[in-house]
Scaffold this motif. Structure first.
Motif, PDB file in Angstrom:
ATOM      1  N   ALA A 161      17.196  37.371  30.303  1.00  0.00           N
ATOM      2  CA  ALA A 161      17.442  36.747  28.999  1.00  0.00           C
ATOM      3  C   ALA A 161      17.697  37.843  27.977  1.00  0.00           C
ATOM      4  CB  ALA A 161      16.248  35.889  28.590  1.00  0.00           C
ATOM      5  N   ALA A 162      18.851  38.472  28.104  1.00  0.00           N
ATOM      6  CA  ALA A 162      19.185  39.637  27.291  1.00  0.00           C
ATOM      7  C   ALA A 162      19.830  39.224  25.979  1.00  0.00           C
ATOM      8  CB  ALA A 162      20.131  40.549  28.069  1.00  0.00           C
ATOM      9  N   LEU A 163      19.527  39.988  24.925  1.00  0.00           N
ATOM     10  CA  LEU A 163      20.218  39.848  23.644  1.00  0.00           C
ATOM     11  C   LEU A 163      20.780  41.189  23.191  1.00  0.00           C
ATOM     12  CD1 LEU A 163      17.976  37.396  21.554  1.00  0.00           C
ATOM     13  CD2 LEU A 163      20.236  36.946  22.498  1.00  0.00           C
ATOM     14  N   GLY A 164      19.921  42.204  23.061  1.00  0.00           N
ATOM     15  CA  GLY A 164      20.346  43.500  22.571  1.00  0.00           C
ATOM     16  C   GLY A 164      21.089  44.317  23.613  1.00  0.00           C
ATOM     17  N   PRO A 165      21.768  45.374  23.176  1.00  0.00           N
ATOM     18  CA  PRO A 165      22.589  46.187  24.083  1.00  0.00           C
ATOM     19  C   PRO A 165      21.810  46.783  25.255  1.00  0.00           C
ATOM     20  CG  PRO A 165      23.118  46.678  21.789  1.00  0.00           C
ATOM     21  CD  PRO A 165      21.912  45.790  21.763  1.00  0.00           C
ATOM     22  N   LEU A 202      29.311  36.716  22.628  1.00  0.00           N
ATOM     23  CA  LEU A 202      29.691  36.777  24.034  1.00  0.00           C
ATOM     24  C   LEU A 202      30.797  37.799  24.268  1.00  0.00           C
ATOM     25  CD1 LEU A 202      29.617  32.980  24.953  1.00  0.00           C
ATOM     26  CD2 LEU A 202      27.878  34.717  25.431  1.00  0.00           C
ATOM     27  N   GLU A 203      31.708  37.933  23.328  1.00  0.00           N
ATOM     28  CA  GLU A 203      32.749  38.955  23.459  1.00  0.00           C
ATOM     29  C   GLU A 203      32.118  40.345  23.515  1.00  0.00           C
ATOM     30  OE1 GLU A 203      35.388  38.382  20.201  1.00  0.00           O
ATOM     31  OE2 GLU A 203      36.315  36.571  21.046  1.00  0.00           O
ATOM     32  N   GLN A 204      31.138  40.582  22.649  1.00  0.00           N
ATOM     33  CA  GLN A 204      30.463  41.882  22.641  1.00  0.00           C
ATOM     34  C   GLN A 204      29.649  42.084  23.917  1.00  0.00           C
ATOM     35  OE1 GLN A 204      28.263  42.452  18.993  1.00  0.00           O
ATOM     36  NE2 GLN A 204      29.940  41.690  17.723  1.00  0.00           N
ATOM     37  N   LEU A 263      28.602  44.319  29.558  1.00  0.00           N
ATOM     38  CA  LEU A 263      28.371  43.968  30.961  1.00  0.00           C
ATOM     39  C   LEU A 263      29.505  44.430  31.865  1.00  0.00           C
ATOM     40  CD1 LEU A 263      27.073  40.296  30.597  1.00  0.00           C
ATOM     41  CD2 LEU A 263      25.714  42.277  31.269  1.00  0.00           C
ATOM     42  N   GLY A 264      30.731  44.431  31.352  1.00  0.00           N
ATOM     43  CA  GLY A 264      31.888  44.640  32.206  1.00  0.00           C
ATOM     44  C   GLY A 264      32.351  43.309  32.781  1.00  0.00           C
ATOM     45  N   PRO A 265      33.420  43.323  33.577  1.00  0.00           N
ATOM     46  CA  PRO A 265      34.046  42.066  33.994  1.00  0.00           C
ATOM     47  C   PRO A 265      33.312  41.284  35.066  1.00  0.00           C
ATOM     48  CG  PRO A 265      35.211  43.940  34.943  1.00  0.00           C
ATOM     49  CD  PRO A 265      34.204  44.511  33.991  1.00  0.00           C
ATOM     50  N   GLU A 266      32.527  41.939  35.908  1.00  0.00           N
ATOM     51  CA  GLU A 266      31.980  41.260  37.077  1.00  0.00           C
ATOM     52  C   GLU A 266      30.640  40.560  36.881  1.00  0.00           C
ATOM     53  OE1 GLU A 266      33.487  40.629  39.845  1.00  0.00           O
ATOM     54  OE2 GLU A 266      35.292  41.696  39.261  1.00  0.00           O
ATOM     55  N   PRO A 267      29.672  41.109  36.166  1.00  0.00           N
ATOM     56  CA  PRO A 267      28.362  40.455  36.072  1.00  0.00           C
ATOM     57  C   PRO A 267      28.442  39.048  35.479  1.00  0.00           C
ATOM     58  CG  PRO A 267      28.211  42.723  35.351  1.00  0.00           C
ATOM     59  CD  PRO A 267      29.674  42.433  35.515  1.00  0.00           C
ATOM     60  N   ALA A 322      35.511  33.389  25.385  1.00  0.00           N
ATOM     61  CA  ALA A 322      34.876  34.596  24.847  1.00  0.00           C
ATOM     62  C   ALA A 322      34.256  35.461  25.936  1.00  0.00           C
ATOM     63  CB  ALA A 322      33.813  34.217  23.826  1.00  0.00           C
ATOM     64  N   GLY A 323      34.179  34.949  27.157  1.00  0.00           N
ATOM     65  CA  GLY A 323      33.671  35.771  28.245  1.00  0.00           C
ATOM     66  C   GLY A 323      32.599  35.142  29.102  1.00  0.00           C
ATOM     67  N   ALA A 324      32.141  33.935  28.762  1.00  0.00           N
ATOM     68  CA  ALA A 324      31.100  33.286  29.568  1.00  0.00           C
ATOM     69  C   ALA A 324      31.684  32.815  30.899  1.00  0.00           C
ATOM     70  CB  ALA A 324      30.499  32.111  28.813  1.00  0.00           C
TER      71      ALA A 324
END
Length: 315
Positions: A163-167, A190-192, A197-201, A280-282
């Protein structure tokens, strides 16, 4: 950052590069939409038959996952396994301050033996106001993941999310888990997050939905839900990183903030907003329906409407 386990560079069954496990199979199992529900983790004896039937209905509606909200545990997922066949059962989230990692690994192993491939362990460091002996959440999460890796049998990295929020926690989600399950976020966030994360995770946010096309009543319902969370420092800090101000956070949220965090409106508007989160990336949206009544029973009519709205909608 703490000790890290070795990272696979070319693991079979997925295309993910060094930095984390392959997650293609998990993404396929989850699909684009799941249901996030506090109601389905209830331990009220009078609700258990209703909860099991509701979980079966969620699966039959075509949702790929049931995310058990609140401080959920493996036992809550195990309770629903018998009444469902293939839907992924995930904790959203298990609070690392309240459950020992080795006990969690043992419970997860039992569930894996009875229902292989069904469980996804969502882990979170919660909030100082809600935790026991809260300290250094990032370092404690690293230690917890180390313990899951050292358990016999271990919890595979590709069967857990953070459950990540920060970098920093997003980076840990990338390196030590299948990905991230953030809560109370916007498409801009989500874009950030995808950039870190990169494309795969896996990126599988909770998304709050109010099925009401009247702006005034929908926002009132949303504020009844948001007020508590906006008072928690972790969420407030994350929203401020996105450019929201103290004025936006006051009084359970400005119109601008409420409309960014909560999907509401007509069917067409809701359809469009869900597309925004996916674009956005989800990879997967864990949809949490909030109702004006705040009923503790599973909101089956709303879940059925969401199933119709999301039918055919993909990333």
């Amino acid at each position: 950052m703490g000790q890290e386990t070795a990272r696979p560079t070319d693991a079979p069954g997925g295309s993910r590069p060094a930095g984390g496990p392959p997650v293609d199979g998990l993404k396929a199992a989850l699909g684009p939409f799941g249901i996030f529900s506090h109601e389905l983790r209830s331990e009220d004896p009078a609700q258990q038959d209703r909860i099991r039937r509701a979980a079966a209905d969620v699966e039959n509606l075509g949702f790929g996952a049931i995310w058990l909200g609140g401080s959920s545990s493996v036992r809550h997922a195990a309770h629903l396994a018998a009444s469902t066949d293939h839907v992924v059962l995930a904790t959203g989230i298990l609070n690392i301050w309240f459950e020992d990692a080795h006990s969690v690994a043992a419970q997860r192993a039992d569930l894996e033996r009875s229902d292989p491939g069904r469980f996804l362990l969502g882990l979170g460091a919660s909030h100082a106001a809600l935790a026991r002996d809260y300290r250094r959440p990032y370092s404690t999460m690293v230690e917890y993941l180390d313990a899951l890796d050292a358990a016999a049998p271990p919890v595979p990295a590709d069967r857990r999310v953070l459950a990540a929020l920060g970098p920093k926690m997003l980076g840990l989600s990338r390196d030590r888990a299948a990905g991230a399950h953030p809560y109370l976020v916007t498409p801009e966030y989500l874009e950030q997050a995808r950039g870190i994360l990169g494309p795969e995770p896996l990126l599988a946010p909770e998304v709050t939905v109010v099925l009401d096309d009247d702006p005034a009543t929908a926002r009132a319902t949303a504020r009844g839900f948001l007020g508590y969370y906006l008072g928690l420092p972790n969420y407030a800090a994350n929203l401020k990183r996105l450019g929201y101000t103290d004025d936006d956070l006051a009084d359970a949220g400005s119109d601008r903030l409420v409309d960014a965090l909560v999907v509401r409106g007509t069917d067409d508007t809701i359809h469009h907003r869900l597309r925004q989160f996916l674009a956005a990336g989800a990879d997967h949206l864990a949809l949490q329906v909030i109702t004006a009544s705040g009923d503790s029973e599973p909101p089956l009519p709303q879940w059925r409407r969401l199933a119709a709205l999301t039918s055919g909608l993909t990333r």
